[in-house]
Each structure stands twice: as C-alpha cells, then as structure tokens.
Scaffold this active site. Structure first.
Site, PDB file in Angstrom:
ATOM      1  N   GLY A 105       3.414  -0.402   6.007  1.00 55.65           N
ATOM      2  CA  GLY A 105       3.570   0.848   5.251  1.00 55.65           C
ATOM      3  C   GLY A 105       4.102   1.975   6.124  1.00 55.65           C
ATOM      4  O   GLY A 105       4.749   2.898   5.628  1.00 55.65           O
ATOM      5  N   GLU A 108       7.668   1.633   6.038  1.00 50.31           N
ATOM      6  CA  GLU A 108       8.103   1.999   4.682  1.00 50.31           C
ATOM      7  C   GLU A 108       8.167   3.526   4.522  1.00 50.31           C
ATOM      8  O   GLU A 108       9.063   4.037   3.859  1.00 50.31           O
ATOM      9  CB  GLU A 108       7.173   1.346   3.649  1.00 50.31           C
ATOM     10  CG  GLU A 108       7.353  -0.169   3.564  1.00 50.31           C
ATOM     11  CD  GLU A 108       6.351  -0.833   2.647  1.00 50.31           C
ATOM     12  OE1 GLU A 108       6.775  -1.529   1.697  1.00 50.31           O
ATOM     13  OE2 GLU A 108       5.133  -0.635   2.865  1.00 50.31           O
ATOM     14  N   GLU A 128       3.710  -7.707   7.102  1.00 49.97           N
ATOM     15  CA  GLU A 128       2.797  -8.036   6.002  1.00 49.97           C
ATOM     16  C   GLU A 128       2.599  -9.544   5.816  1.00 49.97           C
ATOM     17  O   GLU A 128       1.493  -9.985   5.502  1.00 49.97           O
ATOM     18  CB  GLU A 128       3.329  -7.425   4.696  1.00 49.97           C
ATOM     19  CG  GLU A 128       3.100  -5.924   4.537  1.00 49.97           C
ATOM     20  CD  GLU A 128       4.153  -5.065   5.214  1.00 49.97           C
ATOM     21  OE1 GLU A 128       4.157  -3.848   4.977  1.00 49.97           O
ATOM     22  OE2 GLU A 128       4.967  -5.605   6.000  1.00 49.97           O
TER      23      GLU A 128
HETATM   24  N1  T1G Z   1      -5.693  -0.964   9.082  1.00 51.97           N
HETATM   25  C1  T1G Z   1      -6.982  -0.813   9.488  1.00 51.97           C
HETATM   26  N2  T1G Z   1      -7.413  -0.972  10.784  1.00 51.97           N
HETATM   27  C2  T1G Z   1      -6.488  -1.283  11.678  1.00 51.97           C
HETATM   28  C3  T1G Z   1      -5.111  -1.475  11.334  1.00 51.97           C
HETATM   29  C4  T1G Z   1      -4.728  -1.285   9.958  1.00 51.97           C
HETATM   30  N3  T1G Z   1      -3.460  -1.414   9.548  1.00 51.97           N
HETATM   31  N4  T1G Z   1      -4.444  -1.801  12.454  1.00 51.97           N
HETATM   32  C5  T1G Z   1      -5.349  -1.813  13.454  1.00 51.97           C
HETATM   33  N5  T1G Z   1      -6.564  -1.514  12.996  1.00 51.97           N
HETATM   34  C6  T1G Z   1      -7.811  -1.391  13.775  1.00 51.97           C
HETATM   35  C7  T1G Z   1      -8.217  -2.693  14.453  1.00 51.97           C
HETATM   36  O1  T1G Z   1      -8.978  -3.498  13.610  1.00 51.97           O
HETATM   37  C8  T1G Z   1      -9.016  -2.186  15.638  1.00 51.97           C
HETATM   38  O2  T1G Z   1     -10.287  -1.831  15.168  1.00 51.97           O
HETATM   39  C9  T1G Z   1      -8.293  -0.903  16.018  1.00 51.97           C
HETATM   40  O3  T1G Z   1      -7.556  -0.514  14.850  1.00 51.97           O
HETATM   41  C10 T1G Z   1      -7.317  -1.081  17.157  1.00 51.97           C
HETATM   42  O4  T1G Z   1      -6.446  -2.154  16.828  1.00 51.97           O
HETATM   43  C11 T1G Z   1       1.820  -1.177   1.903  1.00 51.97           C
HETATM   44  C12 T1G Z   1       0.277  -3.321   2.558  1.00 51.97           C
HETATM   45  C13 T1G Z   1      -1.106  -1.140  15.402  1.00 51.97           C
HETATM   46  C14 T1G Z   1      -0.040  -2.669  17.010  1.00 51.97           C
HETATM   47  O5  T1G Z   1      -0.150  -5.463  10.082  1.00 51.97           O
HETATM   48  O6  T1G Z   1      -0.632  -4.749  14.711  1.00 51.97           O
HETATM   49  O7  T1G Z   1       1.109  -1.878   5.534  1.00 51.97           O
HETATM   50  O8  T1G Z   1     -11.607  -3.408  16.463  1.00 51.97           O
HETATM   51  O9  T1G Z   1      -6.992  -3.586  18.798  1.00 51.97           O
HETATM   52  O10 T1G Z   1      -3.755  -3.535  20.415  1.00 51.97           O
HETATM   53  O11 T1G Z   1       3.433  -2.591   2.660  1.00 51.97           O
HETATM   54  O12 T1G Z   1      -3.415  -2.969  15.577  1.00 51.97           O
HETATM   55  O13 T1G Z   1     -11.346  -1.084  17.266  1.00 51.97           O
HETATM   56  O14 T1G Z   1     -12.684  -1.558  15.192  1.00 51.97           O
HETATM   57  O15 T1G Z   1      -4.999  -4.104  17.340  1.00 51.97           O
HETATM   58  O16 T1G Z   1      -3.373  -1.028  20.275  1.00 51.97           O
HETATM   59  C15 T1G Z   1       0.613  -3.774   8.083  1.00 51.97           C
HETATM   60  C16 T1G Z   1      -1.708  -4.180  12.175  1.00 51.97           C
HETATM   61  C17 T1G Z   1      -0.544  -3.538   7.193  1.00 51.97           C
HETATM   62  C18 T1G Z   1      -0.372  -3.778  11.741  1.00 51.97           C
HETATM   63  C19 T1G Z   1      -2.202  -1.539  17.601  1.00 51.97           C
HETATM   64  N6  T1G Z   1       0.273  -3.400   9.441  1.00 51.97           N
HETATM   65  N7  T1G Z   1      -2.103  -3.579  13.442  1.00 51.97           N
HETATM   66  O17 T1G Z   1      -2.527  -2.558  18.478  1.00 51.97           O
HETATM   67  O18 T1G Z   1      -5.024  -2.061  18.818  1.00 51.97           O
HETATM   68  S1  T1G Z   1      -0.167  -4.060   5.551  1.00 51.97           S
HETATM   69  C20 T1G Z   1      -0.081  -4.290  10.348  1.00 51.97           C
HETATM   70  C21 T1G Z   1      -1.543  -3.965  14.621  1.00 51.97           C
HETATM   71  C22 T1G Z   1       0.831  -2.824   4.911  1.00 51.97           C
HETATM   72  C23 T1G Z   1       2.276  -1.981   3.076  1.00 51.97           C
HETATM   73  C24 T1G Z   1       1.340  -3.062   3.518  1.00 51.97           C
HETATM   74  C25 T1G Z   1      -2.132  -3.364  15.856  1.00 51.97           C
HETATM   75  C26 T1G Z   1      -1.353  -2.158  16.428  1.00 51.97           C
HETATM   76  P1  T1G Z   1     -11.546  -1.994  16.067  1.00 51.97           P
HETATM   77  P2  T1G Z   1      -5.884  -3.103  17.979  1.00 51.97           P
HETATM   78  P3  T1G Z   1      -3.669  -2.293  19.615  1.00 51.97           P
END
Ligand code: T1G
Length: 658
Positions: A105, A108, A128
């Site tokens: 997002g 996006e 995603e």
């Molecule tokens: N939502 C909620 N929590 C998240 C999160 C997210 N998107 N991303 C990370 N966290 C939490 C994670 O659980 C951890 O929590 C803390 O943040 C640090 O993360 C509409 C539907 C951004 C590259 O797939 O790839 O958008 O363990 O250890 O190594 O189309 O996190 O500390 O409690 O990974 O510095 C798409 C997912 C969502 C990206 C950072 N986005 N995140 O890496 O930290 S779907 C993703 C990552 C979407 C739209 C659709 C990585 C990071 P805690 P971390 P990091």
C-alpha cells in the site's frame, strides 16, 4: 506541525503542505494513518495557503504497506482506495517523497501521487503475493500504466523488491534525489503548480507484444507452485490492457478481499509474523552480543566454503583453515568459484569481489585463528575429529573468542566438553548451499553462555540468515522432524503405498519434491550409516522398516548412483519396477498384505507425523515456539510456505488433508 490524526501531521512552508506519516515501526497504513492522510489531502485542497503537497514518512521508511495486523477484521473506513482516489484526483499537485521502503500500500500511495522522487536508499515493491494476497488499492492497474504490463507482472506476481535505481530505469520513480529529499520534493511540487498533472490511473498502458506478456507471466509463475495469489496478480495486471481503470480497480479490490480471507493468506501471515517472532529469544532481551569482526572457518569443503562466502558477503574478515596448504588452496578456489558465480549473476560487481578476496586469508596455520572473534568448524561429521579439533582450538583462540560447530547430527555438548570453556561453544547449523540457504539453526548447548547465544543470533542476522534457536537433540529441529517424516513415509510403503504415489500426494500438497525423491537427491548412504550406528540401541519393539536397507545393499544409493527409490537417466527420474519388487518382498517377508491407501491418508499421516514430532520438541523445550518449527521446515525442508508449516497446518486441520 499540525496533527491530522495521531500518526499523520503536516506543516505548510512556502505554499507546500508537507504531510508526514509517523507510525512506528514501519509507518504501516493503519486506520488512523488512512484517516490522517485523507484529512491532510482534503485540508491541502481547501487551504488557500497551500498550492501543492508532499507526502513522506518519518524515519527511514516511507510506508511499510497496509497494517497487516488489521487483516483479521473487516477493513475500516476510509479504505485505502478512497484515500488514493483523493490523492490522484487532487486539483493541487501531490508529490511522493520516498525516503525509504515503499512497500505494498505504501507504493500504491506513491503511484497515486502525480510525481515520485526517491532517496538513493529507497526500495520499492508490491510484495502482497508473499502474504497470499494481491495489491488491493490500484497497484495492479497503476503500475502497468507507468512501466508496461511485462515489467509490472515481473514485480507484482513475484513481490520482488526494486532498488531506487531500478525503479528509476523502469519509470516507477521520476527522479532520485541524493541531497535533502524534502526540500527537493517541495520544489518539485511547486514546479507542478498550474501544470497538467500526470494521473497514473488516467495514463494509457504502454503497448506490449503478447509474447512478451506471456513470457513475463510464465517466468513469474514458474515458482508459484500451488499458490493462488501470483496467478491472480498476473490476471489482474493483464486486465489493465483492455479494461477501463475503474472497472479493473473494482475487480482488483474484490479479488484482494477474497484472497485476504483465504487459508493461504492466513498461512503466509503466520509465516510473516513467525519470522519476526523468531528473533525474540526469551531471556536474551537485555543481553549484549560480543563484537565480531573476524570469523575463522575450519574446513573449506562444500559447507565451509559456503559459510566463508556468506561471511565475506556480510562484510566480515574471514580466516579459512584447512589441514594442509594444498587443501587450503583448494578451499580458496571453491570460495573464488562461488564469488565468480555471484559476479556472473550480477549479485556482486568486480569491486565487490576484490573487496571480499581482500578480507579472506587461507592456510593451514591454526595459530592464525588468534585473530578470530568467532570460529566455525565445518569438518567431516565425525565426533572424534570434531572433539580433537575443539581441544586444539581451545588452546589457540583468544579467551573471549566463540567456538561454533556446524554439525548436523552429532552431540554439540560432547564437542563442547572437549574444550576448557564449554560456555563459549554453540552450534551454528547451516544448510547446503550455506551461502544461499537462509535457514540457520542456532543451537544452545547445555553450557552456552547467554551472551554467546546472543552473539550467534547477531552474527546470523548480519549474515542475512533466518536464525532459529534450538536446544540439543539428535538432528536438532529440522533433521529430527525430517526423520519422523521419513519413518512415516517408509511405514506407508509397508502398508501398501509406493514411492511415486507418496511423492505425488505431497507434491500436489505443495512440496516441490516428495519425500522419496528428496531422499534420492540427498543420497541414501547417510541415513543408512545412521541406521547402522543406531541398530545396537534400537528398541526391538519399535516398528522398523528394512526396505531402505535392502535398497542400499543393492547399491541403490540415490540420484548420484543413478538409482535409488527411482532410476535416473539423463537427469530424468523414472519409476523402477525393481524397487516395487523390493517393496513387495519386504512386505511378504513380514507377512504384511498391502492395502489401498488414498492420497488423503498419505498427506494426513505425513503431516501428523511431523506435527507430533514438533509437539515432542516443544514439550522437551528443544524448540522455543511452534512457529519456529514451521520456519525450519519451510526454509530448510521445502514445506510449502502457503500451508504455514507442519504445526500451523495441524492447528488448522479439519480432517483429511486437501
Ligand atoms: N503491518 C503491520 N506490522 C508490520 C508491517 C505491516 N505492514 N511491517 C512490519 N511490521 C512490524 C513487524 O511485525 C515487526 O513487529 C516490526 O514491524 C518491525 O518489522 C493494500 C494489502 C518494512 C521492510 O509486505 O517487509 O500493503 O516484531 O522486523 O527488518 O495493497 O517489515 O517488532 O512487533 O520486519 O526493519 C505489504 C512487510 C502489506 C511489508 C521493515 N507490505 N514488512 O523491515 O523490520 S499488504 C509488506 C516488511 C498491503 C495493499 C496491501 C518489513 C520492512 P515487531 P521488521 P525491518
């Protein structure tokens, strides 16, 4: 700065409203962020002192995507498409200042803006599909309008991350700003005032040849085995070629909502949070790891050279040791070979290779390990060889240096006992090829000191590995569960199944290879040697299948030998009637009568066997949590991630496995 919500604030400077999202840790698009963003855009549109707007993130992340923690509940208003429509249709220019990761997002949001400026360190992706879903706010429609369908498919259907440079080349971002990003973005926004704004959704999709689109689709789907989201992502991106934007957006949203509530998405979300949890080890919260700059690797064979290479990739100085100078030279050649391969596939450049070789010293002088902060042994998996080595190492390395064993099956406590300081010993069990496989079992021996374990985890993270802490047991987490899997697979043969049926059942479940094909790939001699070693202490009342012994006695040692459970010709795997005969002989020797076994039963029994062994590992305290076991089997043994791992699958199971 004025607040538009708890996590979004803004300030006007010289007519430009700078909108900052500040929602630690990753600026995820929670309901509050969406509320704040929409309020900010509407404020900017209405305010007379605002001529343009800039959106950016606090810290070094732009937006980490939708808030995955909100996926369990129905989406709350305003949903992201509403916010993005407000951005895209704004009368005043909106510029995205991409100061770091722009994912899902987050990208996006940037695609809905009228211009995108990135910092050199920014990374951009629509990951995603890695969560079993598709973009739900225009990613599959706006991205192809900017970069074309083939390039969009390559990113959306794989979730691959693009660097700022690649994003610039593709046309996702308009400019990379290596100076102060915010003022540059504000100037860019001001320069667009009065101009004809480029609204991605209104752009025509650049024409592409059907073959190019098909090629991109089949390449992206080649590794999507059994996963629905990549296929849906391709379908949606293709839709942009001939479907009006609004209509395609609605189809995308519908697909997103269906997939979001699917079993595969639930499994992949489990894996996402499991990876984050794995790094948190009870009792180590406040333990400081020791400093590690130089790593010694003893034994530069297949595993040792892989370990040395990934330590070089991570920036460490590496001291490679072998028994002789000649063997050390061979080891160095192996490492250079791995670096050459990385160079050929552009994972590193010539300067990167030269830098790595500069940090590598090799030889047969054990004393040179005095400079090492951590020494990892990867010599032949024989107890006396390892204990002898550790006894020597204990007298050579510095008192504060850490010793690690890469053993797969031996008792690391027995190896540690060979040194005068067992508290500085732990297991670091790499998987082959060690410079590629992410999984690393970090074995806490009975006497391992907390800061030694913490150091093992810190080094694993720097090696870009997925560290899973486990206690001492034969085979640790992975191989112990794999042994249970093998045992049950062999029981199934006696009961009436054949290797090809068992493999087909597990491949349709999502494994790239069924168990018997994997056994052949790994070679049958290792397990045979272990069975022979264990024979004396085997429980005579325990069920034992001796068919594999018959195979090995017949020289059928696996793929390398050209025949094992299957026969192999020109790289092709074929059913061998000789094996069927051996299995039938094994049954009749025990007076067993084969019965018809369904694929469901096969899947059910193999998954249940893995989950039962996992439960035993938890009750013995060998594994910290069930999700760690799932990560080991997914990252080390080919368990399909979209099924969540054996423990997760067991927790979801509602009877015969589909
Ligand atoms: N939502 C909620 N929590 C998240 C999160 C997210 N998107 N991303 C990370 N966290 C939490 C994670 O659980 C951890 O929590 C803390 O943040 C640090 O993360 C509409 C539907 C951004 C590259 O797939 O790839 O958008 O363990 O250890 O190594 O189309 O996190 O500390 O409690 O990974 O510095 C798409 C997912 C969502 C990206 C950072 N986005 N995140 O890496 O930290 S779907 C993703 C990552 C979407 C739209 C659709 C990585 C990071 P805690 P971390 P990091």
């Amino acid at each position: 700065m004025s607040a538009f919500s708890d996590t979004v604030r803004g300030a006007v400077s010289n007519g430009v409203l700078l909108i900052e999202i500040d929602h630690a840790p990753v600026n995820a698009l929670s309901t509050d962020v969406r509320n704040g963003l929409l309020a900010a855009i509407m404020h900017g549109e209405a305010a007379t002192d605002v001529v343009a707007m800039v959106i950016t993130g606090a810290g070094n992340i732009f937006i980490g995507g939708a808030d995955i923690r909100e996926f369990g509940a129905p989406p709350a208003e305003p949903v992201l498409p509403t916010v993005l429509a407000a951005i895209e249709n704004a009368a005043k220019p909106v510029v995205a200042a991409i100061n770091g990761a722009a994912l899902g997002g987050g990208l996006e949001v940037a695609l809905a803006a009228h211009r995108r400026i990135a910092s050199p360190a920014a990374t951009l992706a629509l990951p995603e599909v890695k969560l079993g879903i598709v973009p739900g706010a225009g990613g599959t429609q706006r991205l192809p309008r900017l970069i074309g369908i083939p390039a969009a498919i390559a990113l959306v259907a794989t979730g691959r991350i693009a660097s700022a440079n690649e994003a610039l080349k593709l046309g996702i971002v308009d400019r990379i700003e290596s100076g102060e990003l915010r003022p540059a973005a504000a100037a860019e926004a001001r320069s667009l005032v009065g101009a004809d704004l480029r609204r991605s959704g209104a752009c025509d999709v650049p024409p592409a040849r059907a073959e190019a689109i098909d090629a991109a689709a089949s390449k992206a789907l080649a590794r999507a085995r059994g996963q629905n989201a990549p296929r849906e992502a391709v379908r949606l991106v293709r839709l942009s070629a001939d479907t009006p934007f609004t209509e395609a957006l609605a189809e995308e949203r519908k697909t997103f909502l269906v997939l979001r509530d699917s079993d595969q998405a639930a499994a992949l979300r489990h894996v996402f949070f499991a990876e984050r949890a794995a790094a948190k080890v009870p009792g180590l919260e406040h333990v400081k790891p020791r400093k590690v700059e130089a790593i010694g690797v003893v034994g530069l064979g297949l595993m040792g050279s892989g370990i040395a290479t990934c330590a070089l990739d991570a920036g460490y100085a590496v001291i490679g040791i072998e028994q002789t100078e000649e063997a050390a030279a061979k080891g160095r050649n192996r490492i250079e070979g791995l670096l050459d391969r990385a160079l050929q596939s552009s994972r590193i450049d010539a300067a990167g290779k030269a830098d790595r070789l500069r940090r590598l010293t090799t030889g047969a002088e054990l004393n040179s390990l005095k400079a090492a902060d951590l020494v990892i042994e990867a010599v032949f998996d024989d107890l006396s060889a390892k204990t002898e080595l550790f006894a020597c190492l204990g007298n050579v390395v510095r008192a504060d240096a850490i010793l690690a064993t890469n053993t797969s099956y031996l008792d690391p406590d027995a190896i540690a006992a060979a040194t005068t300081r067992p508290e500085r010993v732990l297991g670091l069990h790499f998987f082959s090829p060690a410079n590629v496989m992410r999984l690393l079992e970090v074995v806490r021996c009975t006497r391992t000191a907390p800061d030694v374990l913490a150091t093992g985890l810190a080094v694993a993270k720097k090696l870009r590995k997925l560290p899973i802490v486990c206690g001492v047991t034969e085979g640790f987490i992975g191989n112990r569960i794999f042994s249970a899997y093998r045992r049950e697979a062999e029981f199934l043969l006696e009961d009436g199944a054949l290797p090809q049926q068992v493999d087909a059942a597990m491949e349709s479940y999502g494994f790239a290879m069924g168990p018997f094909a994997v056994f052949d790939l790994a070679g049958l001699e290792i397990a045979w040697a272990r069975r022979k070693r264990q024979a004396a202490r085997r429980d005579p009342n325990a069920r034992y299948v001796d068919i594999p012994d018959r195979l090995c006695e017949a020289g059928r040692l696996g793929m390398k030998a050209g025949r094992g459970w299957y026969r192999y010709q020109d790289g092709k795997r074929d059913v061998d009637p000789e094996v069927t005969a051996l299995i039938e002989q094994g049954r009749s020797a025990k007076g067993l009568v084969a019965r018809t076994i369904s694929d469901d039963e096969i899947r059910h029994r193999l998954l249940a066997a893995m989950a039962a062994e996992g439960a035993a590992l938890l009750s013995e305290g060998v594994a910290v949590r069930a999700s760690d076991i799932d990560l080991v089997m997914i990252n080390g043994y080919g368990f399909p991630a979209h099924k969540g791992g054996p423990m997760f699958a067991a927790s979801q199971a509602k009877g015969p496995t589909a």
